[in-house]
Scaffold this motif. Structure first.
Motif, short mmCIF file in Angstrom:
data_model
loop_
_atom_site.label_atom_id
_atom_site.label_comp_id
_atom_site.label_asym_id
_atom_site.label_seq_id
_atom_site.Cartn_x
_atom_site.Cartn_y
_atom_site.Cartn_z
N PHE A 110 0.69 -1.12 0.06
CA PHE A 110 0.12 -0.16 -0.04
C PHE A 110 0.93 1.12 -0.07
O PHE A 110 1.97 1.17 0.75
CB PHE A 110 -0.90 0.05 1.22
CG PHE A 110 -1.82 -1.15 1.18
CD1 PHE A 110 -3.18 -0.98 0.88
CD2 PHE A 110 -1.42 -2.26 1.71
CE1 PHE A 110 -3.97 -1.82 0.54
CE2 PHE A 110 -2.31 -3.68 1.92
CZ PHE A 110 -3.59 -3.23 1.22
N LYS A 111 0.32 2.36 -0.59
CA LYS A 111 1.31 3.63 -0.81
C LYS A 111 0.23 4.60 -0.13
O LYS A 111 -0.97 4.66 -0.37
CB LYS A 111 1.31 3.72 -2.33
CG LYS A 111 1.97 4.94 -2.50
CD LYS A 111 2.34 5.09 -4.27
CE LYS A 111 1.09 5.49 -4.89
NZ LYS A 111 1.54 5.92 -6.30
N VAL A 112 0.79 5.71 0.70
CA VAL A 112 0.40 6.71 1.00
C VAL A 112 1.14 8.10 0.84
O VAL A 112 2.09 8.09 1.12
CB VAL A 112 -0.20 6.66 2.63
CG1 VAL A 112 1.08 6.38 3.48
CG2 VAL A 112 -0.95 7.72 2.90
N GLU A 113 0.62 9.02 0.11
CA GLU A 113 1.20 10.17 -0.18
C GLU A 113 0.99 11.14 0.97
O GLU A 113 0.55 12.17 0.79
CB GLU A 113 0.55 10.67 -1.33
CG GLU A 113 0.49 10.08 -2.78
CD GLU A 113 1.86 10.39 -3.60
OE1 GLU A 113 2.45 11.26 -3.42
OE2 GLU A 113 1.88 9.54 -4.67
N ALA A 114 1.63 10.66 2.09
CA ALA A 114 1.50 11.23 3.29
C ALA A 114 2.54 12.72 3.28
O ALA A 114 2.13 13.81 3.87
CB ALA A 114 2.06 10.70 4.53
N THR A 115 3.73 12.85 2.80
CA THR A 115 4.24 14.08 2.62
C THR A 115 3.50 15.07 1.99
O THR A 115 3.30 16.03 2.24
CB THR A 115 5.40 13.94 1.84
OG1 THR A 115 6.24 12.84 2.55
CG2 THR A 115 6.23 15.12 1.77
N LYS A 116 3.06 14.63 0.87
CA LYS A 116 2.03 15.63 0.07
C LYS A 116 0.94 16.24 0.76
O LYS A 116 0.42 17.29 0.81
CB LYS A 116 1.90 15.02 -1.25
CG LYS A 116 0.81 15.92 -2.27
CD LYS A 116 0.59 14.86 -3.42
CE LYS A 116 -0.58 15.78 -4.36
NZ LYS A 116 -1.07 14.78 -5.49
N ALA A 117 0.09 15.22 1.36
CA ALA A 117 -1.06 15.61 2.29
C ALA A 117 -0.73 16.43 3.44
O ALA A 117 -1.47 17.36 3.72
CB ALA A 117 -1.74 14.33 2.45
#
Length: 183
Positions: A110-117
């Motif tokens: 799974f991938k989460v664009e946490a930096t961007k968010a």
């Protein structure tokens, strides 16, 4: 139920804090827990990881060679821990700074664009809570109420005013986590 996991990244990404919140949340559910941090002498920028075990039964050792779940927040950690995820396990990662994404086909990725968010939310400090929320969406091993109690227990009282922001960040993580590969 036993969840054996590693959270790994650079110091300053909230790796140890995320593990601590997870451990306290497990305690709030009357689970057995271990929290076993490992980090270099650098305060920020050096590698850091924490092994957390949450279990319904007694835990014999906090030292692990394989993990049910790996949360990976930098390339060095990907290189080191991707191979340590048990077949059928979970690897969750933030692609920011990951040059070589995971390649295994026998695990759930799974991938989460946490930096961007976190930038979009106007507060890069909530990065780890976005990741944590994504993890709890993928592996709902703890109740939301106990996670909130664990968050309150792990934060010094002077920071309790930040709990609503952290809960909002966790919700954002639940919403934006993406399935890359599921076995």
């Amino acid at each position: 139920m036993t969840e054996e996991m590693i959270i790994a990244g650079f110091g300053g990404q909230g790796v140890l804090s995320m593990g601590k919140i997870l451990a306290y949340s497990g305690i709030m559910e009357d689970k057995e827990v271990t929290w076993f941090p490992s980090y270099g002498p650098e305060m920020r920028g050096g590698t850091a990881n924490v092994t957390v075990i949450v279990s319904d039964t007694r835990i014999s050792s906090p030292v692990l060679q394989e993990y049910d779940t790996a949360i990976i927040l930098n390339q060095q950690s990907m290189d080191k821990f991707e191979k340590a995820v048990k077949p059928g396990g979970v690897l969750l990662y933030d692609p920011n700074g990951i040059v070589h994404p995971p390649t295994r086909t026998d695990i759930n990725v799974f991938k989460v664009e946490a930096t961007k968010a976190s930038v979009e939310m106007g507060n890069p400090k909530v990065f780890n809570m976005i990741v944590f929320g994504s993890y709890l969406k993928v592996r709902p091993i703890l109740s939301p109420d106990n996670v909130e109690k664990g968050l309150a227990k792990s934060l010094p009282e002077r920071y309790h005013k930040l709990i609503p922001l952290n809960l909002e960040a966790m919700q954002k993580g639940r919403e934006i986590v993406e399935e890359v590969h599921v076995v």
